[in-house]
Design an enzyme around this catalytic site. Structure first.
Site, mmCIF file in Angstrom:
data_model
loop_
_atom_site.group_PDB
_atom_site.id
_atom_site.type_symbol
_atom_site.label_atom_id
_atom_site.label_comp_id
_atom_site.label_asym_id
_atom_site.label_seq_id
_atom_site.Cartn_x
_atom_site.Cartn_y
_atom_site.Cartn_z
ATOM 1 N N GLY A 8 -3.981 26.599 8.204
ATOM 2 C CA GLY A 8 -3.251 26.614 9.460
ATOM 3 C C GLY A 8 -3.886 25.471 10.461
ATOM 4 C CG ASP A 34 -0.420 23.686 8.557
ATOM 5 O OD1 ASP A 34 0.752 24.519 8.323
ATOM 6 O OD2 ASP A 34 -1.063 23.733 9.735
ATOM 7 C CB ILE A 35 2.867 25.196 4.690
ATOM 8 C CG1 ILE A 35 3.150 25.791 6.119
ATOM 9 C CG2 ILE A 35 2.107 26.244 3.820
ATOM 10 C CD1 ILE A 35 4.006 26.830 6.290
ATOM 11 C CE1 TYR A 141 -0.484 37.576 15.339
ATOM 12 C CE2 TYR A 141 -1.011 38.984 17.386
ATOM 13 C CZ TYR A 141 -1.178 38.001 16.657
ATOM 14 O OH TYR A 141 -2.076 36.968 16.932
ATOM 15 C CE LYS A 145 -3.502 37.955 13.689
ATOM 16 N NZ LYS A 145 -4.099 36.702 12.960
HETATM 17 N N1 SER Z 1 -1.322 34.787 21.288
HETATM 18 C C1 SER Z 1 -1.060 36.014 20.506
HETATM 19 C C2 SER Z 1 0.474 36.016 20.660
HETATM 20 O O1 SER Z 1 0.933 36.128 21.780
HETATM 21 C C3 SER Z 1 -1.999 36.850 20.480
HETATM 22 O O2 SER Z 1 -2.773 37.140 19.798
HETATM 23 O O3 SER Z 1 0.900 36.612 19.701
#
Ligand code: SER
Length: 317
Positions: A8, A34-35, A141, A145
């Site tokens: 990335g 990266d892709i 997300y 994580k």
């Molecule tokens: N900056 C990130 C986001 O807003 C949070 O880790 O998704």
């Protein structure tokens, strides 16, 4: 020295972590990947490789060819994009990390994994959120994580892999745009303040979140990866923070430099709900104690530096 791979590398953090690592270790020692392909390459650039982290073979091949000993695994979708595309977010964020950990296990490479304030949820203590506490995030997300944090811990415990990681707050920078994050307003606001003297914010005026200026984010990653492992009780998912503000407070700071700047609000319910499920502020005492974390930029100095550098970048006097 075995080489360093950054996945990335064309994203927000990678665009500045790669030059910092090259400055420290030498251009040829750091493989950017990266892709996407980079828009342009200058003579000071080092090696660049196409790596799709969801395809193990592409990571494997680069690791072997360059004898990689450390992977900074930054390839990931941010929170708002992950909410829009939860299946892709699972494949990229989780599938990518799993494959990176597997190739790292086979090649005995160290792995850096960036977690986030997004790894917390609505039941987490909101203020000065402790290092070890209830997480239970409600976004895809956050799910990727928190699972990533646990998976990195597992690879360390089970396979003895040198995994380390941080929980980043929103990151502010002028080089590459973040894209698809809930904290992106804190970057966009600077561009709009310089270009148009006004900004329409997608989060409400009192939404309080932790933030960090990019030089501190880069320093945090390198400091953690070079820390004495005997000092690291947590290893993965260290809370780190630098500043804490609401859109209203950031606008007031910008107004000190651009008095006519105005902010209005058109709240995006999706991103507001994501922000509301995250902590107001983190306690980063464990990072300070275990590896000497100390940010350099506060709201005043980051605002000054952002405006000065963006004016140069946008060629506005
Ligand atoms: N900056 C990130 C986001 O807003 C949070 O880790 O998704």
């Amino acid at each position: 020295m075995r080489r360093i791979l950054v996945t990335g590398a064309l994203g927000q953090i990678g665009s500045e972590l790669v030059p910092a690592l090259r400055e420290r270790y030498g251009a040829d020692q750091v493989i950017a990947s990266d892709i996407r392909m980079p828009a342009q390459t200058g003579s000071s650039d080092g090696p660049f490789e196409y790596v799709d982290c969801t395809v193990k073979r592409t990571i494997d091949e680069v690791l072997r060819r360059y004898d990689v000993g450390t992977i900074y695994h930054l390839a990931s979708l941010l929170s708002a994009t992950a909410e829009e595309k939860p299946h892709a977010a699972w494949d990229i964020n989780m599938g990518g990390l799993y494959r990176v950990l597997e190739v790292a296990r086979e090649s005995r490479s160290a792995v850096f994994f960036p977690s986030s304030i997004g790894a917390f949820g609505p039941n987490t203590p909101k203020d000065r959120t402790p290092q070890d506490t209830l997480q239970r995030p409600t976004t895809m997300y956050g799910v990727t994580k928190v699972a990533g944090e646990l998976l990195c811990d597992y690879y360390h415990r089970r396979f003895g892999l040198d995994t380390r990681g941080l929980r980043y707050p929103g990151i502010i920078s002028y080089v590459a745009p973040p894209g698809g994050g809930t904290t992106d307003y804190a970057v966009e606001i600077f561009y709009e303040a310089i270009r148009n003297r006004r900004y329409t914010c997608f989060l409400g005026p009192d939404t309080c979140l932790d933030m960090m200026y990019m030089p501190d984010a880069v320093k945090a990653a390198i400091d953690l990866m070079t820390a004495d492992p005997r000092q690291l009780l947590h290893r993965n998912a260290f809370n780190v923070t630098a500043v804490n503000f609401t859109p209203e407070q950031l606008a007031a700071e910008i107004r000190k430099h651009i008095p006519e700047f105005t902010i209005e609000y058109e709240v995006d319910p999706v991103r507001q709900a994501i922000a509301d499920s995250w902590p107001n502020s983190l306690d980063d005492g464990a990072a300070r104690e275990q590896w000497g974390w100390q940010p350099e930029y506060d709201l005043e100095s980051l605002t000054q530096d952002m405006l000065a550098n963006l004016r140069k970048k946008l060629r506005v006097g």
